[in-house]
Design a protein around this motif. Structure first.
Motif, PDB file in Angstrom:
ATOM      1  N   ARG A 172      48.534  27.786  22.174  1.00 38.14           N
ATOM      2  CA  ARG A 172      47.968  28.072  20.847  1.00 38.14           C
ATOM      3  C   ARG A 172      48.954  27.789  19.725  1.00 38.14           C
ATOM      4  N   SER A 173      50.167  27.317  20.094  1.00 40.16           N
ATOM      5  CA  SER A 173      51.238  27.189  19.088  1.00 40.16           C
ATOM      6  C   SER A 173      51.279  25.818  18.435  1.00 40.16           C
ATOM      7  N   GLY A 174      50.610  24.824  19.062  1.00 35.91           N
ATOM      8  CA  GLY A 174      50.677  23.460  18.540  1.00 35.91           C
ATOM      9  C   GLY A 174      51.833  22.666  19.120  1.00 35.91           C
ATOM     10  N   GLY A 175      52.612  23.288  20.001  1.00 34.95           N
ATOM     11  CA  GLY A 175      53.746  22.574  20.615  1.00 34.95           C
ATOM     12  C   GLY A 175      55.032  22.808  19.838  1.00 34.95           C
ATOM     13  N   ILE A 176      56.137  22.414  20.447  1.00 33.08           N
ATOM     14  CA  ILE A 176      57.452  22.766  19.888  1.00 33.08           C
ATOM     15  C   ILE A 176      57.674  22.179  18.484  1.00 33.08           C
ATOM     16  N   PHE A 177      57.179  20.964  18.229  1.00 28.91           N
ATOM     17  CA  PHE A 177      57.411  20.390  16.893  1.00 28.91           C
ATOM     18  C   PHE A 177      56.649  21.161  15.822  1.00 28.91           C
ATOM     19  N   MET A 178      55.454  21.641  16.195  1.00 25.87           N
ATOM     20  CA  MET A 178      54.623  22.350  15.225  1.00 25.87           C
ATOM     21  C   MET A 178      55.055  23.812  15.109  1.00 25.87           C
ATOM     22  N   ASP A 179      55.644  24.336  16.191  1.00 20.85           N
ATOM     23  CA  ASP A 179      55.985  25.755  16.197  1.00 20.85           C
ATOM     24  C   ASP A 179      57.427  25.994  15.734  1.00 20.85           C
ATOM     25  N   MET A 180      58.367  25.191  16.223  1.00 14.05           N
ATOM     26  CA  MET A 180      59.785  25.390  15.876  1.00 14.05           C
ATOM     27  C   MET A 180      60.277  24.395  14.825  1.00 14.05           C
ATOM     28  N   SER A 204      62.626  16.677  25.986  1.00 13.50           N
ATOM     29  CA  SER A 204      62.820  16.906  27.415  1.00 13.50           C
ATOM     30  C   SER A 204      62.262  18.261  27.830  1.00 13.50           C
ATOM     31  N   ARG A 205      62.144  18.404  29.176  1.00 15.75           N
ATOM     32  CA  ARG A 205      61.783  19.712  29.732  1.00 15.75           C
ATOM     33  C   ARG A 205      62.917  20.122  30.648  1.00 15.75           C
ATOM     34  N   LEU A 206      63.764  20.996  30.169  1.00 10.62           N
ATOM     35  CA  LEU A 206      64.957  21.403  30.919  1.00 10.62           C
ATOM     36  C   LEU A 206      65.004  22.908  31.137  1.00 10.62           C
ATOM     37  N   VAL A 207      64.115  23.636  30.479  1.00 13.63           N
ATOM     38  CA  VAL A 207      64.259  25.094  30.427  1.00 13.63           C
ATOM     39  C   VAL A 207      63.314  25.810  31.378  1.00 13.63           C
ATOM     40  N   ASP A 208      62.027  25.475  31.300  1.00 13.35           N
ATOM     41  CA  ASP A 208      61.045  26.254  32.072  1.00 13.35           C
ATOM     42  C   ASP A 208      59.822  25.366  32.344  1.00 13.35           C
ATOM     43  N   HIS A 214      51.700  22.915  29.902  1.00 19.04           N
ATOM     44  CA  HIS A 214      50.885  22.833  28.680  1.00 19.04           C
ATOM     45  C   HIS A 214      51.156  21.557  27.892  1.00 19.04           C
ATOM     46  N   GLY A 215      51.786  20.573  28.559  1.00 19.46           N
ATOM     47  CA  GLY A 215      52.041  19.300  27.877  1.00 19.46           C
ATOM     48  C   GLY A 215      53.041  19.447  26.745  1.00 19.46           C
ATOM     49  N   ASP A 216      53.848  20.508  26.786  1.00 19.18           N
ATOM     50  CA  ASP A 216      54.803  20.753  25.698  1.00 19.18           C
ATOM     51  C   ASP A 216      56.221  20.433  26.182  1.00 19.18           C
ATOM     52  N   TRP A 217      57.184  20.557  25.284  1.00 21.34           N
ATOM     53  CA  TRP A 217      58.591  20.279  25.567  1.00 21.34           C
ATOM     54  C   TRP A 217      59.414  21.510  25.227  1.00 21.34           C
ATOM     55  N   ASP A 218      60.639  21.589  25.780  1.00 22.48           N
ATOM     56  CA  ASP A 218      61.479  22.748  25.436  1.00 22.48           C
ATOM     57  C   ASP A 218      62.808  22.357  24.805  1.00 22.48           C
ATOM     58  N   THR A 219      63.125  21.074  24.824  1.00 25.48           N
ATOM     59  CA  THR A 219      64.417  20.617  24.295  1.00 25.48           C
ATOM     60  C   THR A 219      64.159  19.333  23.501  1.00 25.48           C
ATOM     61  N   ILE A 234      67.896  16.975  13.755  1.00 27.87           N
ATOM     62  CA  ILE A 234      67.432  18.344  14.007  1.00 27.87           C
ATOM     63  C   ILE A 234      67.344  18.547  15.515  1.00 27.87           C
ATOM     64  N   GLU A 235      68.083  19.538  15.989  1.00 31.01           N
ATOM     65  CA  GLU A 235      68.081  19.806  17.429  1.00 31.01           C
ATOM     66  C   GLU A 235      67.442  21.157  17.684  1.00 31.01           C
ATOM     67  N   ASN A 236      66.452  21.206  18.577  1.00 32.38           N
ATOM     68  CA  ASN A 236      65.786  22.467  18.915  1.00 32.38           C
ATOM     69  C   ASN A 236      65.843  22.736  20.409  1.00 32.38           C
ATOM     70  N   GLY A 237      65.970  24.004  20.765  1.00 37.22           N
ATOM     71  CA  GLY A 237      65.917  24.407  22.162  1.00 37.22           C
ATOM     72  C   GLY A 237      65.157  25.714  22.269  1.00 37.22           C
ATOM     73  N   ARG A 238      64.378  25.857  23.330  1.00 38.22           N
ATOM     74  CA  ARG A 238      63.563  27.062  23.492  1.00 38.22           C
ATOM     75  C   ARG A 238      64.345  28.237  24.041  1.00 38.22           C
ATOM     76  N   LEU A 239      65.543  27.980  24.607  1.00 33.29           N
ATOM     77  CA  LEU A 239      66.264  29.123  25.171  1.00 33.29           C
ATOM     78  C   LEU A 239      67.765  28.884  25.150  1.00 33.29           C
ATOM     79  N   ALA A 240      68.464  29.640  24.303  1.00 27.04           N
ATOM     80  CA  ALA A 240      69.928  29.632  24.307  1.00 27.04           C
ATOM     81  C   ALA A 240      70.374  30.930  24.966  1.00 27.04           C
ATOM     82  N   SER A 241      71.181  30.821  26.022  1.00 23.89           N
ATOM     83  CA  SER A 241      71.530  32.005  26.814  1.00 23.89           C
ATOM     84  C   SER A 241      72.388  32.986  26.023  1.00 23.89           C
ATOM     85  N   TYR A 242      73.061  32.500  24.966  1.00 24.84           N
ATOM     86  CA  TYR A 242      74.014  33.347  24.240  1.00 24.84           C
ATOM     87  C   TYR A 242      73.415  34.001  23.005  1.00 24.84           C
ATOM     88  N   GLY A 243      72.163  33.715  22.688  1.00 21.82           N
ATOM     89  CA  GLY A 243      71.564  34.361  21.522  1.00 21.82           C
ATOM     90  C   GLY A 243      70.915  33.358  20.582  1.00 21.82           C
TER      91      GLY A 243
END
Ligand SMILES: NC(=O)c1ccc[n+]([C@@H]2O[C@H](COP(=O)([O-])OP(=O)(O)OC[C@H]3O[C@@H](n4cnc5c(N)ncnc54)[C@H](O)[C@@H]3O)[C@@H](O)[C@H]2O)c1
Length: 341
Positions: A172-180, A204-208, A214-219, A234-243
């Motif tokens: 429902r988010s529109g994907g990483i480009f639309m959401d983040m 890429s898909r490196l996280v989950d 859902h045809g989405d990307w995480d990196t 612009i660099e985006n990632g769905r999960l940074a382990s340090y915060g």
């Protein structure tokens, strides 16, 4: 036709999830000139308790009940993105001022329809790109506008989340480009005060594995060309382990300016402490943006971030998605003139 405002302004809130709670808390405790009187969320089992805790008079089962209320000046829309259009159009017909979470909608024809409707009815609508109101980014914006580093040449944005969204959020988010990335597109336009002309995105898909489901990307990494030849990454990632990681650098003919993470923003994932996320990082920005909306309404002025800002950021997000799909740079003009979006 917009309504005559009461004072303090009376707000309805739609959605009691992550953002709905942030806005409800601010309107209940920290905003001058407005307060929330009704809150709707069809699935939050403890909505009555949450509302009581914040002194919100009543709750509703359906957003229509809120939009049809006769005692409101404005509504806050913090429901999933794919619900925004129907609610915005209904609220506009009722002449309510509208504060809507980003991105207003995922499709350009609908955004243009919203734009035409609110303009025709003189309805005040603000889109919640809160990073513009973050004190550090606002200072960077002022410094750039004052020419502190001369003419900008390049911009770099790193934006990484510290917690995965629930899987139900993804489709429902529109994907990483639309959401983040949409936040970063908006912020880069705001900081540089110039338009995005072209994007070239890799993903890429490196996280989950849920993102692939859902045809989405995480990196993602997006190379951006702005008007006048200024370049950005612009660099985006769905999960940074340090915060939660939010940094910006702008380099120009006379120097370089950065916004780093505030000291509290990064924690070790190994400590077991709550890892700060957007609600903590942008707590002040969310308050300032809501106050800016209320101040604009009380002054009879247009809110500082409107439909056009959402359209520009969504155009860039659509261009990034097409760029990944087709493996080539995509001009914003191509998106704007396409009938596909
Ligand atoms: N500005 C930001 O930093 C930021 C951060 C996160 C999310 N968002 C945006 O906020 C919006 C909501 O995201 P979230 O993370 O809070 O989602 P969420 O899933 O945490 O919360 C959404 C809530 O809306 C409720 N809801 C669903 N349909 C509804 C309806 N028709 N009427 C009333 N309530 C309804 C759901 O029950 C849920 O409780 C999205 O548009 C998202 O893009 C913005």
């Amino acid at each position: 036709m917009s309504r005559r405002a009461t004072h303090p302004l009376r707000f309805g809130i739609l959605g009691a999830g992550r953002m709905g709670r942030v806005h409800a808390e601010h309107l209940a405790r920290h905003i001058e000139g407005a307060h929330a009187v009704v809150w709707a969320d069809p699935t939050e089992p403890d909505l009555a308790g949450l509302a009581r805790g914040l002194g919100i008079e009543r709750i509703a089962d359906h957003w229509r009940e809120v939009v049809d209320s006769d005692d409101l000046d404005a509504i806050v829309i913090a429901t999933p993105t794919d619900t925004h259009y129907d609610i915005v159009m209904a609220a506009s017909r009722r002449g309510l001022a509208i504060f809507c979470e980003k991105p207003l909608d995922l499709r350009l024809p609908r955004l243009r329809e919203i734009q035409a409707d609110v303009e025709r009815r003189h309805v005040k609508l603000m889109v919640a790109f809160q990073r513009r109101f973050d004190p550090a980014f606002a200072t960077l914006h002022r410094d750039l506008a004052a020419g502190r580093i001369g003419r900008p040449h390049t911009l770099r944005i790193v934006s990484r989340d510290s917690r995965l969204p629930p899987e139900s959020f993804i489709p429902r988010s529109g994907g990483i480009f639309m959401d983040m990335t949409v936040h970063d597109f908006d912020m880069s336009r705001f900081l540089l005060n110039r338009e995005i002309e072209e994007v070239y995105a890799r993903a890429s898909r490196l996280v989950d594995p849920m993102f692939e489901r859902h045809g989405d990307w995480d990196t993602t990494v997006v190379s951006v060309r702005f008007a006048g030849g200024v370049l950005g990454v612009i660099e985006n990632g769905r999960l940074a382990s340090y915060g939660y990681d939010q940094r910006v650098e702008v380099f120009g003919s006379g120097g370089m300016l950065t916004v780093e993470n505030p000291p509290h923003a990064l924690t070790s994932g190994a400590t077991g402490e709550a890892v700060p996320f957007f609600a903590e990082r942008y707590a002040e920005a969310y308050r300032i943006e809501m106050q800016a909306f209320v101040d604009a309404l009380l002054a009879g002025a247009l809110p500082p971030v409107g439909v056009v800002e959402s359209i520009r950021a969504v155009e860039a997000s659509l261009a990034a998605a097409r760029s990944v799909a087709e493996g080539r740079p995509v001009a914003i003009d191509e998106i704007r003139s396409s009938t596909q979006f």
